[in-house]
Motif scaffolding. Structure first.
Motif, short mmCIF file in Angstrom:
data_model
loop_
_atom_site.label_atom_id
_atom_site.label_comp_id
_atom_site.label_asym_id
_atom_site.label_seq_id
_atom_site.Cartn_x
_atom_site.Cartn_y
_atom_site.Cartn_z
N VAL A 32 29.58 -18.35 43.96
CA VAL A 32 29.88 -17.19 44.80
C VAL A 32 29.33 -15.91 44.16
O VAL A 32 28.70 -15.08 44.83
CB VAL A 32 31.40 -17.07 45.03
CG1 VAL A 32 31.74 -15.74 45.69
CG2 VAL A 32 31.90 -18.22 45.89
N ALA A 33 29.58 -15.75 42.88
CA ALA A 33 29.12 -14.53 42.20
C ALA A 33 27.60 -14.41 42.23
O ALA A 33 27.05 -13.33 42.48
CB ALA A 33 29.62 -14.53 40.76
N VAL A 34 26.91 -15.52 42.00
CA VAL A 34 25.44 -15.50 42.01
C VAL A 34 24.93 -15.20 43.40
O VAL A 34 23.94 -14.48 43.58
CB VAL A 34 24.89 -16.84 41.48
CG1 VAL A 34 23.38 -16.92 41.71
CG2 VAL A 34 25.20 -16.98 40.00
N SER A 35 25.58 -15.73 44.43
CA SER A 35 25.12 -15.50 45.80
C SER A 35 25.24 -14.04 46.19
O SER A 35 24.48 -13.53 47.01
CB SER A 35 25.91 -16.37 46.78
OG SER A 35 27.26 -15.93 46.88
N VAL A 36 26.22 -13.33 45.61
CA VAL A 36 26.43 -11.93 45.95
C VAL A 36 25.64 -10.99 45.03
O VAL A 36 25.01 -10.03 45.49
CB VAL A 36 27.93 -11.58 45.88
CG1 VAL A 36 28.15 -10.09 46.16
CG2 VAL A 36 28.73 -12.42 46.87
N LEU A 37 25.66 -11.28 43.72
CA LEU A 37 25.10 -10.35 42.74
C LEU A 37 23.78 -10.82 42.13
O LEU A 37 23.11 -10.04 41.45
CB LEU A 37 26.11 -10.13 41.60
CG LEU A 37 27.47 -9.55 42.00
CD1 LEU A 37 28.41 -9.54 40.81
CD2 LEU A 37 27.32 -8.16 42.57
N GLY A 38 23.41 -12.09 42.37
CA GLY A 38 22.23 -12.63 41.72
C GLY A 38 22.59 -13.16 40.34
O GLY A 38 23.60 -12.78 39.75
N ALA A 39 21.74 -14.04 39.83
CA ALA A 39 22.00 -14.60 38.51
C ALA A 39 21.85 -13.53 37.43
O ALA A 39 20.95 -12.69 37.50
CB ALA A 39 21.02 -15.75 38.23
N GLY A 40 22.73 -13.56 36.45
CA GLY A 40 22.64 -12.58 35.36
C GLY A 40 24.01 -12.15 34.89
O GLY A 40 25.05 -12.68 35.31
N PRO A 41 24.04 -11.15 34.02
CA PRO A 41 25.31 -10.72 33.39
C PRO A 41 26.31 -10.15 34.38
O PRO A 41 27.52 -10.26 34.17
CB PRO A 41 24.87 -9.67 32.37
CG PRO A 41 23.51 -9.23 32.81
CD PRO A 41 22.88 -10.42 33.46
N ASP A 42 25.84 -9.53 35.50
CA ASP A 42 26.80 -8.98 36.46
C ASP A 42 27.60 -10.10 37.11
O ASP A 42 28.82 -9.96 37.32
CB ASP A 42 26.07 -8.17 37.53
CG ASP A 42 25.54 -6.86 37.00
OD1 ASP A 42 26.02 -6.41 35.93
OD2 ASP A 42 24.63 -6.27 37.63
#
Length: 308
Positions: A32-42
Motif C-alpha cells: 500500500v505504501a509503495v503504491s501511494v508514495l513509490g518505493a523508497g524511504p518515504d
C-alpha cells in the motif's frame, strides 16, 4: 492461529501475537505504501509510522477478522499525512510548525499501553547510533532527516541508511523478545527527567556545580553546533543564560540504557523576546547511569508532538 485469534490474543496482552500479526501483514502494508508514495524511504517511513500506531491501537479493533484491511488503512492514513506535508513544504520543511498534527503523539499512546516496555526493550538491543536515530525520528519532535543529521553530526544519507537498518533490526528483535521480561521504561524515564529538571533548577539557584557532580562524570564532554568543551563550559553557558533571563521547561524525555534525549522549551526574557530559539534538545550519552557527554542542539522547529 488465524487473524481473529491473534487479534483477540493481542488485545488480551499477548505481545507475541501482535508481533506475529504485524509480520504477517507487513508485505501488504508495504505494498500500500509503495503504491501511494513509490518505493523508497518515504514508503518505509509510512509503514513504520503505521506499525507504531498499530502497537498503540490494537485495542481499538472491533472486527478481529478485518485486521488486514484495518492495518492497510492505517498505512494509507500515514501516506496521506506525508503527501500533505510534501505539498505544504516543497522547499522548507521547518515550516511544518504551521501544520498542526491531527493524530495523537505515538509516544503518548505507547505510554498508555504495556507494549511500550516491549518496544523499548527491543530498542535497547540496537547499537547507540541506530537507537538514537529511531528515538529522534519516531518518539521526539526532531523528525526531519536534516535535523536528525545535524543532531547526530552525520550526513542525511547516513541518517536514512541508519533508519533503514534500525527498522529491520527492530522488527526482528520485537519478535525475538516477545516473551522476555521487560524493564519499567516509565520509571527509567522518570529518573532521567528528574535529573534534567534538577540541572535546570540548579542553574537557577546557583547550585549547578553540585548537581553536575552528582549526575555527570568528572571527564564529561559538552558540545554544541559551534564548538565543544567540558563541564566548566556547560556551567558558564547555563549561568549566562540565567543571567540573560532565559528559562527552560522540560517537555519530553526519552531514556534508554546509554542514550537519552531531552526536549526543553525555552522562554526568552520579555524585553528581548527573540534572545534564544524556542526549543533545545539535549542528547546525552551515559556510562553506568552518569552523563559522559552532552550535545546541545536547537531544532529548526519547536520540539512539539511527533507528526503522525
Amino acid at each position: 492461529m488465524d487473524d481473529s485469534e491473534l487479534v483477540r490474543a493481542a488485545q488480551s496482552g499477548a505481545i507475541g501475537a501482535l508481533g506475529t500479526l504485524l509480520t504477517r501483514h507487513r508485505p501488504g502494508m508495504t505494498a500500500v505504501a509503495v503504491s501511494v508514495l513509490g518505493a523508497g524511504p518515504d514508503a518505509e517511513d509510512a509503514v513504520q509510522d503505521a506499525t507504531t500506531t498499530a502497537l498503540a491501537r490494537i485495542g481499538d479493533v472491533r472486527d478481529p477478522a478485518a485486521i488486514g484491511p484495518w492495518l492497510r488503512q492505517v498505512v494509507r492514513n500515514a501516506c496521506r499525512t506525508q503527501l500533505r506535508t510534501r505539498r505544504a513544504l516543497p522547499l522548507d520543511d521547518h515550516l511544518y510548525d504551521a501544520l498542526p498534527s491531527t493524530e495523537p503523539d505515538p509516544a503518548v499512546l505507547l505510554e498508555q499501553h504495556a507494549n511500550r516496555d516491549w518496544v523499548w526493550r527491543a530498542l535497547e538491543d540496537l547499537s547507540p547510533p541506530l537507537r538514537l536515530v529511531m528515538m529522534l525520528r519516531h518518539f521526539s519532535g526532531v523528525t526531519t532527516y536534516e535535523d536528525i543529521a545535524t543532531a547526530c553530526g552525520v550526513p542525511v544519507g547516513t541518517v536514512r541508511s541508519r533508519l533503514a537498518k534500525a527498522r529491520g533490526q527492530l522488527s526482528a528483535r520485537l519478535l525475538a523478545t516477545a516473551d522476555d521480561p521487560y524493564g519499567d521504561v516509565a520509571a527509567q524515564t522518570a529518573v532521567r527527567r528528574r535529573e534534567v529538571e534538577e540541572v535546570l533548577d540548579g542553574a537557577a539557584r546557583g547550585t549547578l556545580n553540585d548537581v553536575l557532580a552528582a549526575y555527570w562524570r568528572p571527564d564529561a564532554k559538552y558540545s554544541w553546533s559551534g564548538g565543544g568543551g567540558d563541564t566548566t563550559s556547560f556551567l558558564r553557558a547555563m549561568y549566562q543564560d540565567i543571567e540573560d533571563g532565559v528559562r527552560g521547561r522540560v517537555t519530553n524525555v526519552l531514556s534508554s540504557r546509554d542514550v537519552a534525549v531531552c526536549e526543553i522549551d525555552l522562554t526568552s526574557p520579555p524585553e528581548d523576546p527573540f534572545h534564544c530559539p524556542p526549543a533545545v534538545v539535549w542528547i546525552q550519552h551515559l556510562q553506568a547511569g552518569r552523563t559522559s557527554s552532552l550535545h546541545l542542539f536547537h531544532p529548526r522547529r519547536s520540539a512539539q508532538a511527533v507528526p503522525a
